[in-house]
Design a protein around this motif. Sequence first.
Motif, PDB file in Angstrom:
ATOM      1  N   TRP A  33       0.861  -1.178   0.000  1.00 51.53           N
ATOM      2  CA  TRP A  33       0.000   0.000   0.000  1.00 51.53           C
ATOM      3  C   TRP A  33       0.900   1.231   0.000  1.00 51.53           C
ATOM      4  O   TRP A  33       1.714   1.417   0.912  1.00 51.53           O
ATOM      5  N   LEU A  34       0.783   2.050  -1.029  1.00 47.03           N
ATOM      6  CA  LEU A  34       1.590   3.262  -1.147  1.00 47.03           C
ATOM      7  C   LEU A  34       0.749   4.447  -0.682  1.00 47.03           C
ATOM      8  O   LEU A  34      -0.280   4.758  -1.279  1.00 47.03           O
ATOM      9  N   LEU A  35       1.195   5.082   0.389  1.00 44.67           N
ATOM     10  CA  LEU A  35       0.397   6.106   1.058  1.00 44.67           C
ATOM     11  C   LEU A  35       1.039   7.480   0.922  1.00 44.67           C
ATOM     12  O   LEU A  35       2.201   7.670   1.297  1.00 44.67           O
ATOM     13  N   ASP A  36       0.293   8.433   0.402  1.00 42.57           N
ATOM     14  CA  ASP A  36       0.726   9.818   0.494  1.00 42.57           C
ATOM     15  C   ASP A  36       0.544  10.243   1.949  1.00 42.57           C
ATOM     16  O   ASP A  36      -0.127   9.555   2.720  1.00 42.57           O
ATOM     17  N   GLY A  39      -2.408  15.723   3.556  1.00 47.02           N
ATOM     18  CA  GLY A  39      -3.729  15.695   2.963  1.00 47.02           C
ATOM     19  C   GLY A  39      -4.317  14.304   2.877  1.00 47.02           C
ATOM     20  O   GLY A  39      -5.439  14.129   2.399  1.00 47.02           O
ATOM     21  N   VAL A  40      -3.581  13.289   3.332  1.00 40.19           N
ATOM     22  CA  VAL A  40      -4.056  11.912   3.308  1.00 40.19           C
ATOM     23  C   VAL A  40      -3.999  11.313   4.710  1.00 40.19           C
ATOM     24  O   VAL A  40      -5.013  10.922   5.273  1.00 40.19           O
ATOM     25  N   LEU A  41      -2.806  11.236   5.269  1.00 37.94           N
ATOM     26  CA  LEU A  41      -2.642  10.723   6.636  1.00 37.94           C
ATOM     27  C   LEU A  41      -2.811  11.831   7.673  1.00 37.94           C
ATOM     28  O   LEU A  41      -3.332  11.602   8.761  1.00 37.94           O
ATOM     29  N   MET A  65       3.270  -1.248   4.058  1.00 37.40           N
ATOM     30  CA  MET A  65       2.886   0.134   3.784  1.00 37.40           C
ATOM     31  C   MET A  65       4.122   1.010   3.601  1.00 37.40           C
ATOM     32  O   MET A  65       5.039   0.995   4.420  1.00 37.40           O
ATOM     33  N   VAL A  66       4.125   1.760   2.493  1.00 36.15           N
ATOM     34  CA  VAL A  66       5.239   2.639   2.165  1.00 36.15           C
ATOM     35  C   VAL A  66       4.700   4.044   1.934  1.00 36.15           C
ATOM     36  O   VAL A  66       3.718   4.220   1.206  1.00 36.15           O
ATOM     37  N   VAL A  67       5.325   5.029   2.567  1.00 36.99           N
ATOM     38  CA  VAL A  67       4.930   6.417   2.370  1.00 36.99           C
ATOM     39  C   VAL A  67       5.611   6.943   1.101  1.00 36.99           C
ATOM     40  O   VAL A  67       6.820   6.817   0.942  1.00 36.99           O
ATOM     41  N   ILE A  68       4.814   7.494   0.199  1.00 30.47           N
ATOM     42  CA  ILE A  68       5.321   8.101  -1.029  1.00 30.47           C
ATOM     43  C   ILE A  68       4.962   9.575  -0.962  1.00 30.47           C
ATOM     44  O   ILE A  68       3.791   9.932  -1.023  1.00 30.47           O
ATOM     45  N   SER A  69       5.959  10.436  -0.821  1.00 27.97           N
ATOM     46  CA  SER A  69       5.672  11.842  -0.563  1.00 27.97           C
ATOM     47  C   SER A  69       6.542  12.760  -1.409  1.00 27.97           C
ATOM     48  O   SER A  69       7.701  12.459  -1.676  1.00 27.97           O
ATOM     49  N   ASN A  70       5.982  13.886  -1.786  1.00 26.80           N
ATOM     50  CA  ASN A  70       6.751  14.912  -2.491  1.00 26.80           C
ATOM     51  C   ASN A  70       7.456  15.858  -1.520  1.00 26.80           C
ATOM     52  O   ASN A  70       7.931  16.921  -1.928  1.00 26.80           O
ATOM     53  N   SER A  71       7.527  15.493  -0.267  1.00 29.54           N
ATOM     54  CA  SER A  71       8.266  16.301   0.705  1.00 29.54           C
ATOM     55  C   SER A  71       9.709  16.477   0.256  1.00 29.54           C
ATOM     56  O   SER A  71      10.340  15.535  -0.227  1.00 29.54           O
ATOM     57  N   SER A  72      10.240  17.669   0.424  1.00 30.76           N
ATOM     58  CA  SER A  72      11.630  17.915   0.052  1.00 30.76           C
ATOM     59  C   SER A  72      12.605  17.435   1.118  1.00 30.76           C
ATOM     60  O   SER A  72      13.819  17.546   0.954  1.00 30.76           O
ATOM     61  N   ARG A  73      12.074  16.874   2.200  1.00 37.45           N
ATOM     62  CA  ARG A  73      12.929  16.355   3.264  1.00 37.45           C
ATOM     63  C   ARG A  73      13.231  14.880   3.041  1.00 37.45           C
ATOM     64  O   ARG A  73      12.558  14.192   2.285  1.00 37.45           O
ATOM     65  N   VAL A 241      -0.538  -3.797  -5.868  1.00 38.55           N
ATOM     66  CA  VAL A 241      -0.288  -2.572  -5.130  1.00 38.55           C
ATOM     67  C   VAL A 241      -1.528  -1.702  -5.194  1.00 38.55           C
ATOM     68  O   VAL A 241      -2.167  -1.586  -6.235  1.00 38.55           O
ATOM     69  N   ILE A 242      -1.892  -1.095  -4.079  1.00 42.99           N
ATOM     70  CA  ILE A 242      -2.964  -0.106  -4.085  1.00 42.99           C
ATOM     71  C   ILE A 242      -2.372   1.216  -3.618  1.00 42.99           C
ATOM     72  O   ILE A 242      -1.560   1.264  -2.693  1.00 42.99           O
ATOM     73  N   ILE A 243      -2.747   2.308  -4.310  1.00 48.17           N
ATOM     74  CA  ILE A 243      -2.185   3.619  -4.023  1.00 48.17           C
ATOM     75  C   ILE A 243      -3.276   4.526  -3.473  1.00 48.17           C
ATOM     76  O   ILE A 243      -4.317   4.710  -4.101  1.00 48.17           O
ATOM     77  N   LEU A 244      -3.039   5.084  -2.308  1.00 51.46           N
ATOM     78  CA  LEU A 244      -3.975   6.027  -1.703  1.00 51.46           C
ATOM     79  C   LEU A 244      -3.332   7.400  -1.715  1.00 51.46           C
ATOM     80  O   LEU A 244      -2.608   7.787  -0.805  1.00 51.46           O
ATOM     81  N   PHE A 245      -3.569   8.164  -2.791  1.00 47.66           N
ATOM     82  CA  PHE A 245      -2.975   9.482  -2.933  1.00 47.66           C
ATOM     83  C   PHE A 245      -3.980  10.612  -2.695  1.00 47.66           C
ATOM     84  O   PHE A 245      -3.630  11.672  -2.248  1.00 47.66           O
ATOM     85  N   LEU A 246      -5.243  10.369  -3.024  1.00 45.16           N
ATOM     86  CA  LEU A 246      -6.173  11.476  -3.081  1.00 45.16           C
ATOM     87  C   LEU A 246      -6.991  11.675  -1.808  1.00 45.16           C
ATOM     88  O   LEU A 246      -7.185  12.782  -1.359  1.00 45.16           O
ATOM     89  N   ILE A 247      -7.456  10.577  -1.223  1.00 46.90           N
ATOM     90  CA  ILE A 247      -8.284  10.718  -0.026  1.00 46.90           C
ATOM     91  C   ILE A 247      -8.143   9.479   0.835  1.00 46.90           C
ATOM     92  O   ILE A 247      -8.053   8.362   0.324  1.00 46.90           O
TER      93      ILE A 247
END
Length: 251
Positions: A33-36, A39-41, A65-73, A241-247
């Motif tokens: 499960w790829l989690l943003d 705005g999601v968690l 579960m893997v966090v997929i984020s556009n964070s610059s950190r 794989v299921i991706i939860l990016f939007l909600i």
Amino acid sequence: MIAKCSVQSNDPHLFQTLNGLRHIAETRRFKAWLLDQFGVLHDGKKPYPGAISTLEMLATTGAKMVVISNSSRRASTTIDKLKSLGFDPSLFAGAITSGELTHQYLLRRDDAWFAALGRSCIHMTWSDRGAISLEGLGLKVVENVEEADFILAHGTEGMGLPSGDVRPMSLQDLEKILEICASKKIPMVVANPDYVTVEARALRVMPGTLASKFEKLGGEVRWMGKPDKVVQLLCSLSSSVIILFLIFLDF
């Protein structure tokens, strides 16, 4: 960042609306499960209602579960942030962030585009939100555009100084620097391609806004993060794989 959808189909069964995650979780069909995160968690300040308990229930199915984020950190900072918000770090197999990808590409230089960048950079970073360290990358931070090989955009609040400090700057002042860099054909690496992010109930301007401006000026940008293919390749963990990016949907 809003991406264009390339899926075109009249098939009414192509997409499915879900009222919760329990059914698909209990089928154990999805192994990863790829989690943003923003705005999601959580909203940057606190978890969304049901987010922590849902992940805990999901973990009982054996899902990774893997966090997929556009964070610059970097990835470790992201996991630490989640821990501080009350999430159990052991729930996550890891994290892939734009900041981590950027760090690794600048470090390894095994990509032809990055190998040709040079070592001197204009560093646009955070000030109030906490500057991002470039330690270990062998980079020379410069203030003078004439000395720069490329722009490295981690944030939108200021410009990094050779001392490691940050000079707070307005978005408009940073854009003026971009205009000079574009005229000199200096490329940009953007370590967070989002245009804005959610923080509590406010939207904050992200580096993607600077990158978009730079491209309009004719500048060359390497976008590090979703929806770029560099993340898609790393996300090929499994065919299930299921991706939860939007909600985020509660159990």
